[in-house]
Enzyme design. Structure first.
Site, PDB file in Angstrom:
ATOM      1  N   GLU A  76      66.984  52.817  72.151  1.00 48.43           N
ATOM      2  CA  GLU A  76      66.352  53.357  70.934  1.00 48.43           C
ATOM      3  C   GLU A  76      65.110  52.573  70.518  1.00 48.43           C
ATOM      4  O   GLU A  76      64.121  53.166  70.081  1.00 48.43           O
ATOM      5  CB  GLU A  76      67.371  53.348  69.793  1.00 48.43           C
ATOM      6  CG  GLU A  76      66.834  53.923  68.502  1.00 48.43           C
ATOM      7  CD  GLU A  76      67.884  53.938  67.405  1.00 48.43           C
ATOM      8  OE1 GLU A  76      67.495  54.156  66.253  1.00 48.43           O
ATOM      9  OE2 GLU A  76      69.071  53.727  67.714  1.00 48.43           O
ATOM     10  N   ASP A  77      65.155  51.253  70.664  1.00 50.31           N
ATOM     11  CA  ASP A  77      64.104  50.423  70.057  1.00 50.31           C
ATOM     12  C   ASP A  77      63.215  49.685  71.052  1.00 50.31           C
ATOM     13  O   ASP A  77      62.332  48.934  70.636  1.00 50.31           O
ATOM     14  CB  ASP A  77      64.751  49.387  69.118  1.00 50.31           C
ATOM     15  CG  ASP A  77      65.413  50.042  67.919  1.00 50.31           C
ATOM     16  OD1 ASP A  77      64.938  51.114  67.500  1.00 50.31           O
ATOM     17  OD2 ASP A  77      66.413  49.500  67.424  1.00 50.31           O
TER      18      ASP A  77
END
Length: 749
Positions: A76-77
């Site tokens: 996600e990051d």
């Protein structure tokens, strides 16, 4: 920040066979992937996944789960991909990490929709492997522990989400310790004043009752020891959030709460639990209605204990929970206390053994929840239903064959029927509770035996949704109502198309339409019928697609042709070119008082020959039996009924007009609304005379409004309810006979 070797050592202490290499690789990969990223606190971002992993080591989870915790934010990051995770750490961990990754770049209309869609995806992943939930709860717990570094809006949003979803979900999974900490943290940020107030009052009570908990604990230990019981007794004060919630639910003050202290008695065996219960009840007075046996009837999340409340030492009311050590571990850690998620290979498609199934109460509930999710169309609707189920306590009921059905408190036979099977719920017509036929709105109680009566021709009414409590029942009812309404629109659309083809001298068949589907924007024949019924697709477009050569026979648009007698209100409805009911023959009738409809504008009425209700509404100003009426197909609203002289009819294309006739049940007459404009003299008692005329004629004044008030005359608008046109005319003639009345006119919107 914890060092690499410290994390590995924590895992090896409870699992010497853990894959040390896997843990080291995951640690290094995650630290490098997050690089120089910072949290809102200014700490390195990698400190977050590391703390999540540490929380899970306290639960003694397997090495794959710990590695997943370290990696849970990398997709996600960071620039990491699912393919890369699969390659480096295997598909098992790849699936777990992917289940924890929020949906990105999704075109959603609201934050609530985004939350619902993310929760939907999370639950699907959890139903495949419960370890996804364990990591997610640890992730949420650490975020809540560091919430002070977030903006006020973020604190509020995260706290609401935690109280509404994650804390109850932890409770449903049996993880009571985690649930309590999540609730306390969320309560602190969401209701800071209430938290401070409850905390301060508790501190004062603790100071005033110094030593009370230890005194009660010691008294219990001594009584049990005298009887030869070997038991561990612990006592504690209730948590602020638990106390606040009781105060809110019962509408009482903190001083009125009598059970602020709870004690746990850990016995060696189940038989000792019951023997200890007998000793406690014979030593101290038991509080009626506060006994629950969750050992013989466990909760769905696997929780087992005996609950009772007694008036103990110092005449203090205290709650006791009696359980064995294994029960206590399950009560504190829930699904995390079991290794079934790993040993049974549930994430790898292996079969479930009966032994594993006994430990899987919360997991079975979760899979049923996901089944409901997959059947629904609306993520927000699913989220709403999930919250309803998460927050309710339970009642336990039985089928006539002895099958146990666990339901939320306040559940009805409708919920019971859908819990047995969706088909049983959809065909339900009644219920017998403990041998007596009872209303479907009856709230079920613990121990009830419920027999559901069914009929193959039954369709669940939409009103059931207001009675049902469970998300599964509400979702099924809503879905059945949508399907039924779509079938009705499809039947209406088919009749409209068939009628239109008759006007141009051709026969219509579904086969002809099926061959022309490629020229329309709908996939199936039923889709076309429903779109026409909802007035989303012009009938002219269907005719052009099926029979292009007949386009020249289609009627001119309203602007291009002269008005006919029907529009001028001179001729009968049967003379109009657009009188589609000449072929359809539809009639409308109001339902009786025992039906689901009513007699006011905007409520549904029944169409003869079509099951259930097509949405039908009356325009303001109303129409009464005896009036000539016209129906207008309105996109998204169904059919709107106009009196033939209503000036608003000219706003609608005639292709959407449907001639309708009254079909009144003479044995159960209904009242209908009508508007009157009445001009009266400004004299004392005028209003009383008008009310007297209407009352003596058995009319009902629903509303009255003064429109214009002059020196001598006042114009008022009166909304009356009458049985038919003759009844209305009697009232109008009665008003005209009064000397104080200058003029009476019926008004249409």
């Amino acid at each position: 920040m914890m060092r690499q070797y410290e994390l590995v050592e924590r895992v090896l202490r409870y699992d010497p066979k853990a894959d040390e290499t896997l843990l080291n690789r995951a640690y290094v990969y995650a630290m490098r992937a997050h690089g120089h990223q910072k949290r809102a606190s200014g700490d390195p971002y990698f400190s977050h996944p590391l703390e999540v992993a540490a929380i899970l080591t306290d639960l003694k989870l397997d090495d794959a789960t710990i590695a997943t915790a370290l990696l849970h934010d990398v997709i996600e990051d960071t620039e990491a991909t699912r393919a890369e995770i699969d390659q480096l750490f295997g598909s098992e961990i790849g699936v777990l990490v992917d289940g924890l990754t929020k949906i990105k770049r999704l075109d959603l209309v609201s934050k609530k929709a985004e939350q619902a869609e993310n929760f939907r995806k999370l639950l699907v992943a959890i139903s495949t492997d419960i370890r996804v939930l364990l990591v997610k709860l640890a992730d949420r717990l650490h975020n809540m522990r560091t919430l002070e570094h977030m903006s006020p809006e973020s604190r509020r949003r995260n706290s609401e989400e935690t109280l509404e979803i994650y804390a109850p979900l932890a409770g449903r999974m049996g993880m009571q310790a985690m649930r309590e900490e999540l609730e306390e943290l969320a309560f602190r940020w969401l209701h800071p004043e209430a938290y401070r107030t409850v905390r301060e009052r508790l501190d004062r009570l603790t100071e005033n009752n110094k030593g009370l908990v230890e005194e009660i604990r010691q008294s219990l230990v001594e009584k049990l020891a005298e009887a030869g019981f070997k038991a561990e007794v612990t006592g504690r004060e209730k948590k602020p959030y638990s106390i606040w919630r009781k105060m809110q639910n019962r509408q009482i003050s903190l001083e009125q709460l009598s059970d602020l202290y709870g004690f746990r008695v850990i016995c060696d065996s189940v038989s000792d639990c019951y023997r200890a219960l007998g000793l406690v009840h014979t030593t101290w007075r038991a509080v009626p209605g506060r006994f629950k046996d969750y050992i013989s009837t466990p909760k769905q999340n696997g929780y087992r204990s005996i609950h009772t409340t007694i008036v103990g030492p110092r005449h203090q009311r205290v709650e006791l929970q009696l359980r064995t050590e294994p029960m206590h571990v399950t009560a504190e850690y829930g699904v995390a206390a079991h290794t079934f998620y790993k040993e049974a290979g549930l994430g790898n498609g292996k079969a479930m053994t009966p032994d594993v199934a006994r430990e899987m109460g919360p997991y079975i509930w979760l899979r049923r929840l996901v089944e409901t999710l997959l059947e629904g169309d609306n993520s927000e609707e699913f989220l709403e239903h999930t919250k309803l189920e998460l927050f309710h306590d339970q009642v336990f009921c039985f089928t006539p064959k002895g099958r146990l059905i666990a339901l939320p408190q306040g559940a009805t036979p409708i919920d019971f029927a859908y819990a047995v099977h969706t088909d049983v719920g959809n065909s339900c017509v009644g219920a017998s509770i403990n041998g007596r036929q009872m209303p479907l709105s009856t709230a079920l109680r613990n121990g009830d035996e419920v027999l559901i009566l069914t009929s193959a021709s039954r369709t669940p009414p939409a009103a059931w949704e207001r009675i049902a409590v469970t998300g599964k029942a509400r979702s099924a009812i809503r879905r059945a109502a949508r399907d039924s309404l779509r079938r009705q629109y499809a039947e209406l659309g088919r009749r409209l198309i068939s009628s239109a083809f008759g006007k141009i001298g051709q026969d219509y068949s579904d086969d002809r339409l099926r061959r022309a589907l490629s020229r329309l924007t709908h996939k199936t024949v039923d889709d076309v019928h429903a779109a026409v019924g909802r007035s989303e697709l012009p009938i002219a477009d269907v005719i052009r697609a099926i029979a292009p050569e007949a386009a020249a026979l289609l009627p001119m648009s309203p602007r291009a042709r002269p008005r006919n007698r029907y529009e001028n209100g001179e001729g009968g409805a049967e003379e109009g070119w657009f009188n589609l009911s000449k072929v359809m023959g539809l009639k409308f009738r109001w339902p009786t008082s025992s039906g689901t409809g009513g007699n006011s504008a905007g409520q549904g009425i029944v169409i003869r020959g079509i099951r259930n209700d097509v949405p039908v509404s009356f325009e303001p100003g109303g129409a009464v039996p005896g009036d000539r009426i016209v129906g207008v197909l309105t996109p998204g609203e169904g059919i709107r009924i106009f009196q033939i002289h209503s000036p608003r009819l000219s706003e609608f294309e005639h292709e959407r007009w449907i001639d309708v006739t009254w079909d009144i049940n003479q044995e159960a007459p209904e009242r209908f609304p009508a508007r009157l404009s009445v001009t009266v003299l400004n004299e004392p008692g005028t209003l009383a005379q008008i009310a007297q005329v209407i009352g003596e004629a058995d009319g009902n004044i629903d509303n009255l409004k003064m429109l214009h008030r002059g020196a001598d005359f006042t114009e008022m608008m009166i909304e009356v309810e009458v049985f038919d046109l003759a009844h209305l005319n009697r009232i109008i003639n009665g008003l005209k006979s009064k000397t104080v009345v200058s003029k009476v006119e019926r008004v249409f919107a």
